[in-house]
Write a protein that holds these residues in place. Structure first.
Motif, PDB file in Angstrom:
ATOM      1  N   UNK A   1     -50.312 -82.511 -35.126  1.00  0.00           N
ATOM      2  CA  UNK A   1     -51.106 -83.359 -33.978  1.00  0.00           C
ATOM      3  C   UNK A   1     -50.097 -84.678 -33.710  1.00  0.00           C
ATOM      4  N   UNK A   2     -49.626 -84.933 -34.828  1.00  0.00           N
ATOM      5  CA  UNK A   2     -48.883 -86.478 -34.782  1.00  0.00           C
ATOM      6  C   UNK A   2     -47.747 -86.103 -33.838  1.00  0.00           C
ATOM      7  N   UNK A   3     -46.976 -84.971 -33.840  1.00  0.00           N
ATOM      8  CA  UNK A   3     -45.892 -84.623 -33.104  1.00  0.00           C
ATOM      9  C   UNK A   3     -46.396 -84.195 -31.833  1.00  0.00           C
ATOM     10  N   UNK A   4     -47.358 -83.653 -31.531  1.00  0.00           N
ATOM     11  CA  UNK A   4     -47.878 -83.234 -30.234  1.00  0.00           C
ATOM     12  C   UNK A   4     -48.313 -84.601 -29.365  1.00  0.00           C
ATOM     13  N   UNK A   5     -48.671 -85.645 -30.344  1.00  0.00           N
ATOM     14  CA  UNK A   5     -49.007 -86.960 -29.566  1.00  0.00           C
ATOM     15  C   UNK A   5     -47.736 -87.530 -29.171  1.00  0.00           C
ATOM     16  N   UNK A   6     -46.665 -87.572 -29.905  1.00  0.00           N
ATOM     17  CA  UNK A   6     -45.372 -88.111 -29.284  1.00  0.00           C
ATOM     18  C   UNK A   6     -44.878 -87.329 -28.278  1.00  0.00           C
ATOM     19  N   UNK A   7     -45.180 -85.939 -28.267  1.00  0.00           N
ATOM     20  CA  UNK A   7     -44.439 -85.243 -27.085  1.00  0.00           C
ATOM     21  C   UNK A   7     -45.329 -85.224 -25.903  1.00  0.00           C
ATOM     22  N   UNK A   8     -46.426 -85.484 -26.068  1.00  0.00           N
ATOM     23  CA  UNK A   8     -47.534 -85.881 -24.711  1.00  0.00           C
ATOM     24  C   UNK A   8     -47.628 -87.039 -24.430  1.00  0.00           C
TER      25      UNK A   8
ATOM     26  N   UNK B   1     -50.512 -82.747 -19.711  1.00  0.00           N
ATOM     27  CA  UNK B   1     -49.525 -83.490 -20.471  1.00  0.00           C
ATOM     28  C   UNK B   1     -49.557 -82.593 -21.765  1.00  0.00           C
ATOM     29  N   UNK B   2     -50.426 -81.934 -22.289  1.00  0.00           N
ATOM     30  CA  UNK B   2     -50.564 -81.309 -23.552  1.00  0.00           C
ATOM     31  C   UNK B   2     -49.733 -79.986 -23.287  1.00  0.00           C
ATOM     32  N   UNK B   3     -50.165 -79.375 -22.148  1.00  0.00           N
ATOM     33  CA  UNK B   3     -49.582 -77.990 -21.817  1.00  0.00           C
ATOM     34  C   UNK B   3     -48.139 -78.219 -21.751  1.00  0.00           C
ATOM     35  N   UNK B   4     -47.800 -79.094 -21.221  1.00  0.00           N
ATOM     36  CA  UNK B   4     -46.337 -79.464 -20.804  1.00  0.00           C
ATOM     37  C   UNK B   4     -45.348 -79.740 -22.287  1.00  0.00           C
ATOM     38  N   UNK B   5     -46.081 -80.465 -23.062  1.00  0.00           N
ATOM     39  CA  UNK B   5     -45.508 -80.699 -24.237  1.00  0.00           C
ATOM     40  C   UNK B   5     -45.321 -79.511 -25.225  1.00  0.00           C
ATOM     41  N   UNK B   6     -46.247 -78.580 -25.015  1.00  0.00           N
ATOM     42  CA  UNK B   6     -46.376 -77.296 -25.677  1.00  0.00           C
ATOM     43  C   UNK B   6     -45.517 -76.121 -24.995  1.00  0.00           C
ATOM     44  N   UNK B   7     -45.042 -76.570 -23.679  1.00  0.00           N
ATOM     45  CA  UNK B   7     -44.385 -75.430 -22.814  1.00  0.00           C
ATOM     46  C   UNK B   7     -45.516 -74.366 -22.550  1.00  0.00           C
ATOM     47  N   UNK B   8     -46.683 -74.786 -22.164  1.00  0.00           N
ATOM     48  CA  UNK B   8     -47.691 -73.723 -21.938  1.00  0.00           C
ATOM     49  C   UNK B   8     -47.989 -73.727 -20.550  1.00  0.00           C
ATOM     50  N   UNK B   9     -48.465 -72.669 -19.914  1.00  0.00           N
ATOM     51  CA  UNK B   9     -48.650 -72.763 -18.654  1.00  0.00           C
ATOM     52  C   UNK B   9     -50.335 -72.290 -18.421  1.00  0.00           C
ATOM     53  N   UNK B  10     -51.029 -73.350 -17.402  1.00  0.00           N
ATOM     54  CA  UNK B  10     -52.440 -73.338 -17.436  1.00  0.00           C
ATOM     55  C   UNK B  10     -52.730 -72.736 -16.021  1.00  0.00           C
ATOM     56  N   UNK B  11     -53.729 -71.675 -15.932  1.00  0.00           N
ATOM     57  CA  UNK B  11     -54.137 -71.200 -14.642  1.00  0.00           C
ATOM     58  C   UNK B  11     -55.475 -71.588 -14.291  1.00  0.00           C
ATOM     59  N   UNK B  12     -55.767 -72.058 -13.290  1.00  0.00           N
ATOM     60  CA  UNK B  12     -57.228 -72.487 -12.903  1.00  0.00           C
ATOM     61  C   UNK B  12     -57.543 -71.491 -11.555  1.00  0.00           C
ATOM     62  N   UNK B  13     -58.154 -70.378 -11.856  1.00  0.00           N
ATOM     63  CA  UNK B  13     -58.698 -69.274 -10.799  1.00  0.00           C
ATOM     64  C   UNK B  13     -57.307 -68.957  -9.983  1.00  0.00           C
TER      65      UNK B  13
END
Length: 85
Positions: free
Chosen positions: A31-38, A62-74
């Protein structure tokens, strides 16, 4: 009303929060690293992950970008590659 709210909160957690928690843990990111990345405080990430609070759309991206995730909204995709105006 209380039961409906619990179901809604569970659905939010399962569809928005749990996927990033799983991805974060799989990648070995704390979580600490995710905080730094995001750029989001670790305390907020902890609250999101425990279901105490839910992230805003901006924080979610911001969290998705930090984890290199893609989010889809409908059918609408939002990711790091999204053009900014």
């Amino acid at each position: 009303y209380k039961k409906e709210k619990e179901v809604f909160n569970q659905r939010i957690y399962q569809t928005l929060v749990k996927p990033w928690v799983d991805a974060r843990k799989k990648a070995g990111i704390t979580q600490k690293k995710l905080a730094e990345l995001s750029g989001i405080p670790q305390e907020a990430i902890s609250r999101y992950e425990h279901g105490s609070y839910y992230p805003s759309g901006k924080s979610l991206l911001r969290i998705a970008d930090a984890l290199n995730l893609q989010i889809k909204f409908k059918g609408v995709r939002a990711s790091k590659q999204t053009k900014k105006k």
